[in-house]
Design an enzyme around this catalytic site. Structure first.
Site: not given
Ligand code: PXP
Length: 236
Positions: A7, A10, A18, A43, A45, A49-50, A70, A101, A151, A190
């Site tokens: 994944n 991150h 930044r 994912h 979202r 956010r990422h 995801e 999550t 999952e 997770h």
């Protein structure tokens, strides 16, 4: 032999912190692919956010291994998935304020609301998986909805300790065994890291692990390639 889905969310979190264009999660995905990852998971979202929308076609074009997207079970996300057509979609619960999550998709409570979007996605060639708690009722309802891939959320096991962790592991193993005996594909994910995964890998019914945060965190200290390879050697 189980598969490792790396994944890359991150890696994108670090970029978004930044508002710059590095590190590029697509480069990380390609490197993970070269280091033995069997799948790349990300994912999108609702709050972006990422991972960003523009990452998705770039990722799709860069990979030779499957892409697992995801997403929340919303019309917006279903439309994005139908346009992109990743190999696999995993429906996850999403509340904007949560850190990550927390808990699986509650298909028992939300069966009626989820049914139309699941039915629509099942008509495509994409594999459709649900991210649920390792619970027999959740499995049964997923089957009623026509789902063949699951999952299981391992967060409760990962966050517990002592006897609670042992009972969560037992619950996970039972869910995996039951789902596999029903002919379903079993993935988990997770909160898994290089330590707590050791008690999970003996569960032979698990076909796929989706792991992100611990690999990115380990990579800060040992480098991305080594972090991916070390995790791959644990799931193999
Ligand atoms: N699987 C699913 C369905 C997830 O939502 C997440 C978190 O985005 C993961 C796996 C990876 O979790 P972690 O980053 O804790 O390894």
């Amino acid at each position: 032999m189980a598969l490792l889905g790396v994944n890359i969310d991150h890696v994108a979190t670090l970029r978004q912190a930044r508002g710059v264009d590095y590190p590029d999660p697509i480069i990380a995905a390609k490197m993970a692919q070269d280091c033995g990852a069997d799948q790349i998971t990300c994912h999108l979202r609702e709050d972006r956010r990422h991972i960003q929308d523009s990452d998705l076609p770039r990722l799709q074009a860069a990979l030779t291994i499957p892409m697992n997207l995801e997403m929340a079970a919303t019309d917006e996300m279903a439309a994005i998935a139908m346009k992109l057509k990743p190999h696999k979609i995993t429906l996850v619960p999403e509340r904007r304020e949560e850190l990550t999550t927390e808990g699986g998709l509650d298909v028992v409570t939300h069966q009626k609301v989820l049914a139309p979007v699941i039915a629509r996605l099942l008509q495509t060639d994409m594999i459709l998986s649900l991210f649920i708690d390792p619970d027999l009722k959740q499995i049964a309802t997923s089957q009623e909805l026509g789902i063949q891939a699951l999952e299981f959320h391992t967060g409760t096991y990962c966050n517990a300790s002592g006897s609670k962790q042992a009972s969560e592991l037992k619950r996970l193993a039972e869910a995996c065994r039951h789902a596999k005996s029903e002919g379903m594909f079993v993935a988990v994910g997770h909160g898994l890291n290089y330590q707590n995964i050791l008690a999970v890998t003996p569960i032979s019914e698990i076909a796929e692990y989706n792991i992100g945060h611990s690999i990115v965190a380990h990579a800060v200290l040992v480098g991305w390639e080594r972090a991916v390879r070390e995790m791959k050697s644990l799931v193999a």
